[in-house]
Design a protein around this motif. Structure first.
Motif, PDB file in Angstrom:
ATOM      1  N   GLY A   9       0.341  -1.376   0.308  1.00 49.04           N
ATOM      2  CA  GLY A   9       0.083   0.104   0.105  1.00 49.04           C
ATOM      3  C   GLY A   9       0.688   1.241  -0.026  1.00 49.04           C
ATOM      4  N   PHE A  10       2.323   1.202   0.599  1.00 49.39           N
ATOM      5  CA  PHE A  10       2.885   2.462   0.363  1.00 49.39           C
ATOM      6  C   PHE A  10       3.457   2.344  -0.565  1.00 49.39           C
ATOM      7  CE2 PHE A  10       6.889   3.999   1.510  1.00 49.39           C
ATOM      8  CZ  PHE A  10       6.063   5.475   1.801  1.00 49.39           C
ATOM      9  N   VAL A  11       3.822   1.705  -1.013  1.00 51.15           N
ATOM     10  CA  VAL A  11       4.551   1.707  -2.363  1.00 51.15           C
ATOM     11  C   VAL A  11       3.797   2.719  -3.122  1.00 51.15           C
ATOM     12  CG1 VAL A  11       5.429   0.592  -4.539  1.00 51.15           C
ATOM     13  CG2 VAL A  11       6.455   0.155  -1.924  1.00 51.15           C
ATOM     14  N   LEU A  12       2.502   1.545  -3.517  1.00 52.69           N
ATOM     15  CA  LEU A  12       1.525   1.888  -4.817  1.00 52.69           C
ATOM     16  C   LEU A  12       1.672   3.497  -4.056  1.00 52.69           C
ATOM     17  CD1 LEU A  12      -0.812   1.136  -6.834  1.00 52.69           C
ATOM     18  CD2 LEU A  12      -2.402   0.949  -4.572  1.00 52.69           C
ATOM     19  N   MET A  13       0.665   4.007  -2.752  1.00 46.61           N
ATOM     20  CA  MET A  13      -0.165   5.651  -2.400  1.00 46.61           C
ATOM     21  C   MET A  13       1.977   6.351  -3.041  1.00 46.61           C
ATOM     22  SD  MET A  13      -1.914   6.853  -1.115  1.00 46.61           S
ATOM     23  CE  MET A  13      -2.739   6.671   0.262  1.00 46.61           C
TER      24      MET A  13
END
Length: 50
Positions: A9-13
């Motif tokens: 999720g952090f990488v996508l955000m």
């Protein structure tokens, strides 16, 4: 699995935010009013750009 989801999720955000910042920068730097220099009553237009 929870840690993997958090990292994913952090990488996508981060990817989405970087893409939005890049798009905004690209759009703003090509705006003609960004290159106009107001010197009182006279507006100098930067004609050096192609």
């Amino acid at each position: 699995m929870s840690t993997f989801r958090a990292v994913r999720g952090f990488v996508l955000m981060t990817t989405v935010v970087c893409g939005l910042v890049a798009a905004a920068w690209s759009g703003l730097k090509d705006m003609p009013w960004v290159h106009d220099h107001d010197r009182g009553d006279v507006i100098w237009i930067d004609t050096a750009r192609g």
